[in-house]
Every structure is written in C-alpha cells, then in structure tokens.
Design a protein around this motif. Structure first.
Motif, PDB file in Angstrom:
ATOM      1  N   GLU A 172       0.831  -1.196   0.000  1.00 33.73           N
ATOM      2  CA  GLU A 172       0.000   0.000   0.000  1.00 33.73           C
ATOM      3  C   GLU A 172       0.872   1.256   0.000  1.00 33.73           C
ATOM      4  O   GLU A 172       1.929   1.296   0.630  1.00 33.73           O
ATOM      5  N   SER A 173       0.435   2.265  -0.735  1.00 32.79           N
ATOM      6  CA  SER A 173       1.107   3.577  -0.780  1.00 32.79           C
ATOM      7  C   SER A 173       2.565   3.474  -1.209  1.00 32.79           C
ATOM      8  O   SER A 173       3.451   4.080  -0.604  1.00 32.79           O
ATOM      9  N   SER A 174       2.816   2.709  -2.272  1.00 32.65           N
ATOM     10  CA  SER A 174       4.186   2.480  -2.750  1.00 32.65           C
ATOM     11  C   SER A 174       4.618   3.435  -3.858  1.00 32.65           C
ATOM     12  O   SER A 174       5.817   3.588  -4.093  1.00 32.65           O
ATOM     13  N   PHE A 175       3.659   4.064  -4.575  1.00 35.19           N
ATOM     14  CA  PHE A 175       4.009   4.793  -5.796  1.00 35.19           C
ATOM     15  C   PHE A 175       3.415   6.201  -5.839  1.00 35.19           C
ATOM     16  O   PHE A 175       2.325   6.451  -5.332  1.00 35.19           O
ATOM     17  N   ASP A 176       4.178   7.090  -6.482  1.00 28.67           N
ATOM     18  CA  ASP A 176       3.698   8.452  -6.734  1.00 28.67           C
ATOM     19  C   ASP A 176       2.822   8.508  -7.978  1.00 28.67           C
ATOM     20  O   ASP A 176       1.951   9.376  -8.084  1.00 28.67           O
ATOM     21  N   GLN A 177       3.091   7.615  -8.930  1.00 28.38           N
ATOM     22  CA  GLN A 177       2.365   7.603 -10.192  1.00 28.38           C
ATOM     23  C   GLN A 177       2.080   6.153 -10.587  1.00 28.38           C
ATOM     24  O   GLN A 177       2.942   5.291 -10.452  1.00 28.38           O
ATOM     25  N   VAL A 178       0.876   5.918 -11.097  1.00 27.64           N
ATOM     26  CA  VAL A 178       0.513   4.628 -11.682  1.00 27.64           C
ATOM     27  C   VAL A 178      -0.121   4.915 -13.038  1.00 27.64           C
ATOM     28  O   VAL A 178      -0.924   5.848 -13.172  1.00 27.64           O
ATOM     29  N   CYS A 179       0.242   4.130 -14.045  1.00 32.49           N
ATOM     30  CA  CYS A 179      -0.380   4.303 -15.355  1.00 32.49           C
ATOM     31  C   CYS A 179      -0.755   2.952 -15.942  1.00 32.49           C
ATOM     32  O   CYS A 179      -0.206   1.909 -15.569  1.00 32.49           O
ATOM     33  N   ALA A 180      -1.701   2.996 -16.861  1.00 27.74           N
ATOM     34  CA  ALA A 180      -2.096   1.822 -17.648  1.00 27.74           C
ATOM     35  C   ALA A 180      -2.354   2.333 -19.058  1.00 27.74           C
ATOM     36  O   ALA A 180      -3.330   3.058 -19.286  1.00 27.74           O
ATOM     37  N   ILE A 181      -1.451   2.006 -19.969  1.00 31.74           N
ATOM     38  CA  ILE A 181      -1.501   2.543 -21.323  1.00 31.74           C
ATOM     39  C   ILE A 181      -1.936   1.453 -22.293  1.00 31.74           C
ATOM     40  O   ILE A 181      -1.237   0.456 -22.476  1.00 31.74           O
ATOM     41  N   GLU A 182      -3.132   1.618 -22.848  1.00 35.46           N
ATOM     42  CA  GLU A 182      -3.666   0.698 -23.857  1.00 35.46           C
ATOM     43  C   GLU A 182      -3.873  -0.713 -23.298  1.00 35.46           C
ATOM     44  O   GLU A 182      -3.714  -1.710 -23.991  1.00 35.46           O
ATOM     45  N   THR A 183      -4.257  -0.799 -22.010  1.00 34.01           N
ATOM     46  CA  THR A 183      -4.521  -2.106 -21.405  1.00 34.01           C
ATOM     47  C   THR A 183      -5.870  -2.181 -20.693  1.00 34.01           C
ATOM     48  O   THR A 183      -6.346  -3.281 -20.409  1.00 34.01           O
ATOM     49  N   PHE A 184      -6.484  -1.048 -20.401  1.00 36.37           N
ATOM     50  CA  PHE A 184      -7.684  -1.043 -19.563  1.00 36.37           C
ATOM     51  C   PHE A 184      -8.818  -1.848 -20.174  1.00 36.37           C
ATOM     52  O   PHE A 184      -9.649  -2.411 -19.463  1.00 36.37           O
ATOM     53  N   TYR A 185      -8.859  -1.916 -21.519  1.00 38.45           N
ATOM     54  CA  TYR A 185      -9.895  -2.726 -22.181  1.00 38.45           C
ATOM     55  C   TYR A 185      -9.917  -4.160 -21.667  1.00 38.45           C
ATOM     56  O   TYR A 185     -10.956  -4.813 -21.636  1.00 38.45           O
ATOM     57  N   PHE A 186      -8.733  -4.680 -21.345  1.00 41.20           N
ATOM     58  CA  PHE A 186      -8.573  -6.115 -21.082  1.00 41.20           C
ATOM     59  C   PHE A 186      -8.721  -6.478 -19.605  1.00 41.20           C
ATOM     60  O   PHE A 186      -8.661  -7.653 -19.260  1.00 41.20           O
ATOM     61  N   TRP A 187      -8.897  -5.495 -18.733  1.00 46.89           N
ATOM     62  CA  TRP A 187      -9.032  -5.805 -17.314  1.00 46.89           C
ATOM     63  C   TRP A 187     -10.353  -6.544 -17.094  1.00 46.89           C
ATOM     64  O   TRP A 187     -11.422  -6.002 -17.375  1.00 46.89           O
ATOM     65  N   PRO A 188     -10.328  -7.761 -16.575  1.00 47.59           N
ATOM     66  CA  PRO A 188     -11.577  -8.510 -16.388  1.00 47.59           C
ATOM     67  C   PRO A 188     -12.506  -7.873 -15.360  1.00 47.59           C
ATOM     68  O   PRO A 188     -13.726  -8.000 -15.456  1.00 47.59           O
ATOM     69  N   ASP A 189     -11.906  -7.179 -14.381  1.00 50.44           N
ATOM     70  CA  ASP A 189     -12.689  -6.493 -13.348  1.00 50.44           C
ATOM     71  C   ASP A 189     -12.143  -5.068 -13.248  1.00 50.44           C
ATOM     72  O   ASP A 189     -11.278  -4.780 -12.414  1.00 50.44           O
ATOM     73  N   PRO A 190     -12.606  -4.152 -14.109  1.00 52.98           N
ATOM     74  CA  PRO A 190     -12.040  -2.803 -14.135  1.00 52.98           C
ATOM     75  C   PRO A 190     -12.091  -2.079 -12.791  1.00 52.98           C
ATOM     76  O   PRO A 190     -11.115  -1.432 -12.394  1.00 52.98           O
ATOM     77  N   MET A 191     -13.205  -2.185 -12.093  1.00 54.58           N
ATOM     78  CA  MET A 191     -13.308  -1.482 -10.807  1.00 54.58           C
ATOM     79  C   MET A 191     -12.377  -2.097  -9.767  1.00 54.58           C
ATOM     80  O   MET A 191     -11.802  -1.393  -8.940  1.00 54.58           O
TER      81      MET A 191
END
Length: 226
Positions: free
Chosen positions: A118-137
């Motif tokens: 928990e609380s490990s990163f200042d920035q998180v990104c997902a580039i051109e992958t969100f379509y494939f997340w089986p559980d987006p939320m």
C-alpha cells in the motif's frame, strides 16, 4: 470470403494484445512497443513525472513505457507488471541496464492483485490495457491502494468513443467496424466521460480527461489523484 480470411489474423492479434504468448506474442509485444510509442510519450507528458518519483506501469507489455518513464524518474524507481511471462521477459531485456542499477523492476502480476505494498508509488499508469481488465473497478481499487496519498493515476486508450467532428480517413474506414468487433470480443470501449465516472466511483479525486479525437481511433487519457 474476405471477412473469413481476415478473421483468423484478427483473432490472433486480439488474443495477443490481450495476453501475448509464444512466438506470436513476442512478435506482437515488439510491434506494440513501437506502434504505441507516440501514445506513450503523449501520456507521459500529461503525467508530469518528476525525477524522484516512484512509478508503476500496469500491463507494461514489452517495456517501452517503463523505459521512457524511468528516464523521467531518473533518480526514482520505475516498475512494470504484466500478466504475460513473455512480456515480462521482453520488458526486462529492454530495460536491462536500468534493472542492473536497481532503478527498474519488471514483475509478473495481475491488475487485480498488484504485487506491491500500500502507498508504494507516486504515479501509476495503464496505457492501452484497460480494455482487457476482467474487473475494471477491482483493478482501479488496486491502483488506488498502491498509490501514495496525492499520487496520480493515468489511464490511456488508443480506441475510445471520443468522436471527431471531422473523422480521419482511418476512423471512417475502420473505426465503427473495429470498435464493434472489439466489443463483441469483450473489450471495454469507453469515452473520456466514462473513464472519469469510473475513476470517481473508485474513490479518486479531481478526475479529468484529455483527448486527441483524430489520433488513431480516438486517443483519450483520464487522470485522477488519490
């Protein structure tokens, strides 16, 4: 007949965009790293990564975004996570010098259960992958968990529902057909407003989006803070 002939190559592409495997997966991993570089650079410009930031790329693929992000976070740390072992290996090869210096790490993992505290990163990104997340939320909840308070999430899509007032030739020829096919394959084709709504429901603040409607099939990047 033409549709039948095209179906198998398109299915192979879609399968390997979702989870690259084997020789074809390695090929598409390298292809995506090159093809999506301009989209990745555009995303990073909007992320405003700083020199000492700790950054995570979810669904890092062949590791091009990890490489570019690590250059921005030159005194920080950049990590990549991918569900495909082929992509983990490819990303590690692409970032080998930075990995040897301890500035980059690439790990096998799932957006639904990120392998970080928990609380490990200042920035998180997902580039051109969100379509494939089986559980987006669920994936957004994980991104929220690993971000530091005030940290930023960026979700970028190359194909969205952002409609150009004056569609490009590519959009007129491929857009609707490709979007409909992708949705039948189970991809989540969203608009900027859709992304903002999901980020807000996941507990993020100050959600907004930027877009380039005429680029590819409608570039969109949604940003928000924990």
């Amino acid at each position: 007949m033409i549709g039948t002939l095209l179906a198998r190559p398109l299915e192979l592409m879609e399968d390997n965009f979702r989870r690259p495997t084997g020789r074809a997966g390695r090929f598409f991993g390298n292809l995506m790293a090159v093809q999506h570089r301009s989209l990745t650079e555009w995303t990073i410009e909007h992320m405003d990564v700083r020199g000492r930031d700790r950054v995570l790329d979810v669904g890092c693929g062949g590791g091009m975004a990890v490489k570019l992000l690590s250059r921005r976070a030159a005194q920080g740390f950049t990590a990549g996570v991918d569900l495909s072992m082929e992509m983990v290996e490819q990303a590690a090869r692409r970032n080998l010098p930075a990995i040897a210096r301890g500035r980059v790490e690439v790990r096998h993992g799932d957006c639904a259960q990120l392998p970080y505290e928990e609380s490990s990163f200042d920035q998180v990104c997902a580039i051109e992958t969100f379509y494939f997340w089986p559980d987006p939320m669920g994936g957004l909840a994980e991104a929220h968990r690993v971000l530091k308070p005030g940290g930023q999430l960026a979700i970028t899509l190359e194909m969205s529902r952002e409609a150009a007032d004056d569609p490009s030739l590519v959009q007129r020829f491929f857009g609707r057909r490709f979007t409909e096919r992708s949705e039948r394959a189970g991809l989540h084709i969203l608009s900027g407003d859709d992304l903002v709504d999901r980020l807000t429901k996941a507990g993020f603040k100050d959600a907004r989006f930027v877009s380039e409607p005429r680029r590819s099939l409608g570039w969109v990047c949604a940003l928000a803070r924990k």
